[in-house]
Structures are given as C-alpha cells and as structure tokens.
Write a protein that holds these residues in place. Structure first.
Motif, short mmCIF file in Angstrom:
data_model
loop_
_atom_site.label_atom_id
_atom_site.label_comp_id
_atom_site.label_asym_id
_atom_site.label_seq_id
_atom_site.Cartn_x
_atom_site.Cartn_y
_atom_site.Cartn_z
N TYR A 63 0.84 -1.20 0.00
CA TYR A 63 0.00 0.00 0.00
C TYR A 63 0.88 1.25 0.00
CZ TYR A 63 -3.58 3.34 1.36
OH TYR A 63 -4.41 4.42 1.40
N GLY A 96 -7.67 5.56 11.57
CA GLY A 96 -7.37 4.95 10.28
C GLY A 96 -6.18 5.64 9.64
N PHE A 119 -6.75 -0.28 12.68
CA PHE A 119 -7.03 -1.66 13.07
C PHE A 119 -6.19 -2.67 12.31
CE2 PHE A 119 -11.30 -2.11 10.43
CZ PHE A 119 -10.59 -1.97 9.26
N GLY A 142 -6.25 -0.34 17.10
CA GLY A 142 -7.61 -0.29 17.66
C GLY A 142 -8.64 -0.07 16.58
N ILE A 174 -18.56 4.81 14.22
CA ILE A 174 -17.29 5.56 14.15
C ILE A 174 -17.57 7.06 14.32
CG2 ILE A 174 -15.31 6.21 12.71
CD1 ILE A 174 -15.49 3.45 11.38
C1 SAM Z 1 -7.42 4.18 2.46
S1 SAM Z 1 -6.47 3.93 3.92
C2 SAM Z 1 -6.18 5.64 4.39
C3 SAM Z 1 -5.00 5.81 5.30
C4 SAM Z 1 -4.75 7.26 5.78
N1 SAM Z 1 -5.90 7.81 6.44
C5 SAM Z 1 -4.33 8.15 4.64
O1 SAM Z 1 -5.08 9.06 4.30
O2 SAM Z 1 -3.23 7.95 4.10
C6 SAM Z 1 -7.70 3.41 5.08
C7 SAM Z 1 -7.12 3.05 6.44
O3 SAM Z 1 -8.16 3.03 7.41
C8 SAM Z 1 -8.02 1.88 8.23
N2 SAM Z 1 -9.37 1.57 8.73
C9 SAM Z 1 -10.49 1.37 7.99
N3 SAM Z 1 -11.53 1.14 8.79
C10 SAM Z 1 -11.09 1.22 10.07
C11 SAM Z 1 -11.71 1.05 11.35
N4 SAM Z 1 -13.01 0.77 11.45
N5 SAM Z 1 -10.94 1.17 12.45
C12 SAM Z 1 -9.62 1.44 12.36
N6 SAM Z 1 -8.97 1.60 11.17
C13 SAM Z 1 -9.71 1.49 10.03
C14 SAM Z 1 -7.40 0.83 7.32
O4 SAM Z 1 -6.72 -0.18 8.04
C15 SAM Z 1 -6.46 1.66 6.47
O5 SAM Z 1 -5.19 1.78 7.06
#
Ligand code: SAM
Length: 238
Positions: A63, A96, A119, A142, A174
């Motif tokens: 990623y 996230g 998470f 988390g 959320i």
């Molecule tokens: C598209 S990536 C975006 C990462 C970062 N926010 C960025 O803008 O570069 C989505 C991220 O959100 C996390 N994520 C999605 N749903 C989540 C949840 N319910 N709780 C915690 N993390 C979550 C995923 O593991 C992933 O790392």
C-alpha cells in the motif's frame, strides 16, 4: 522509511518472496485482488467481506508503494493538512492513519501532539517505519468504532478515506466515537462513491442531520471528480 523505498524486484521474485514471508493467505488475497477487476460484486464478496482482514493483508509495504507512487496523493495529503492546521488544534487524533502519510504532513504544520489509530497491524508496522524518529506521534492498534480513549481526549479528530471502508452500522458508530472523543472539531475526507471496497457517505449531511454546525464543506481541489469528493470540518462542541 529507507527500507520502504528500496526499488522493487521483478514480479515472479516478489510473488515468491511474498508467499514465503507472508504466507498463502496473503498471496491468495493478492491474486484475487488483481484478477477480479471485472467482477466487482465477487471482489466485494470474496475479498472485502471483512475490511479489517482486507487492510491487514493489503496494508503495509504494498500500500505504501502504491500511494507514494501517485503524486496526487501527496498533494491531497498536503491540502488536507493545511486545512487541519488552519483550525489551530491543540491535539489531533487520526483514526485509520494507515502508514502515517497524513500525520506526517500535519506534523510539519503544527507542534500539537499527534496520535494515530488503525485496526491493521501491517499498516501500523509501516507507520512505525515511516514516522521513525518522531517520538511525539503516538500510534495505537484499535477500532474506530470502539476508541480506547476517554471523552474529549483530543481537540480535533480526523479521518481520511476510512469511514467509507465500513458498512453503514459501523460507519455510524465511528462518527459517534469521533464526536465522543473530540473536544472541538472533527475533520473528514470521505468520498461519496461506491465501489467493491467502499461504501461512500455524505458525511457533512450526516452531521447536519444530527444538528452539528459545519465549519466548511466542499470538494478537495486535486480530486479528479469534485462531485464525489468531500472534505468537511465540523464543530462538535460550542
Ligand atoms: C485508504 S487507507 C487511508 C490511510 C490514511 N488515512 C491516509 O489518508 O493515508 C484506510 C485506512 O483506514 C483503516 N481503517 C479502515 N476502517 C477502520 C476502522 N473501522 N478502524 C480502524 N482503522 C480502520 C485501514 O486499516 C487503512 O489503514
């Protein structure tokens, strides 16, 4: 960070290494992701039924490389970081946080204490590497719908492309967790289009429906489709 940026070896070698180092499940998941492009319904059913598993298998180095290879992603993170810093938050939580791209962009614009939660262990592992040396960025494993923080723990809570990956009932939880742990502001970059791995929500409309005041809302200038792009900042208190 350096090790994340090493040039990639050729595909067969990468596939062999992936199989050996990350196991059959990872290799199978990656194969499905790459081969089911024309069948989004199957893609959603087979590889996206559990978003946490998806982000654990997809997250990390793959990623990181994919995102860092697109200049538009960097411009977007910088634009969002500018908007976030404009509110002069005294502490920020990003739910996230992925490998920490947005946290890094925010870091150069404010001295406020920063925290990231995700998470996915693989994403957090990449974040530890990417943010290496920045002791003032705390990272937590988390779930966004069950935040391990007391009420009002952060001045501002941010999400960027996160809520959209969760089904409606979790997305709702959320947002309620965001409101609970934020003292003054919530800031969201959540697109509104639906695809095999995203649900798409009008976050500003949700906050309005709950009676909150929107400080700003609109498309992100560098996003290709302004109709589907949304960045909003909400006053959650006062
Ligand atoms: C598209 S990536 C975006 C990462 C970062 N926010 C960025 O803008 O570069 C989505 C991220 O959100 C996390 N994520 C999605 N749903 C989540 C949840 N319910 N709780 C915690 N993390 C979550 C995923 O593991 C992933 O790392």
């Amino acid at each position: 960070m350096d090790t994340l940026l090493h040039p990639e070896p050729l595909l067969p070698l990468r596939a062999w290494r992936a199989l050996r180092s990350r196991g059959v499940r990872y290799a199978w998941h990656k194969t499905l992701r790459r081969s089911l492009g024309r069948w989004p319904t199957w893609k959603r059913r087979l590889i996206y039924a559990d978003p946490r598993a998806y982000w654990t298998l997809r997250g990390g180095r793959d990623y990181f490389r994919e995102q860092e290879g697109q200049v538009g992603r960097t411009l977007r993170a910088e634009w969002i970081a500018d908007r976030v810093a404009a509110y002069r938050p005294t502490s920020i939580l990003e739910i996230g946080c992925g490998y920490g791209k947005l946290l890094q962009a925010i870091r150069v614009r404010t001295d406020a204490p920063l925290a990231g939660l995700d998470f996915s262990r693989s994403q957090l592992g990449a974040a530890r590497e990417f943010l290496n040396g920045q002791d003032d960025v705390e990272l937590f494993l988390g779930r966004g719908d069950q935040l391990p923080f007391a009420d009002g723990s952060f001045d501002m809570v941010v999400t960027s492309a996160v809520i959209l990956h969760n089904p409606p009932e979790i997305a709702d939880k959320i947002r309620r967790e965001v409101i609970r742990v934020a003292r003054r502001f919530a800031a969201h970059n959540e697109e509104m289009n639906v695809s095999y791995n995203r649900y798409g929500y009008d976050t500003a409309a949700w906050y309005r429906s709950q009676g909150f005041r929107i400080a700003e809302s609109g498309p992100i200038p560098m996003d290709p489709d302004p109709v589907l792009s949304q960045f909003c900042v909400v006053r959650v208190n006062g």
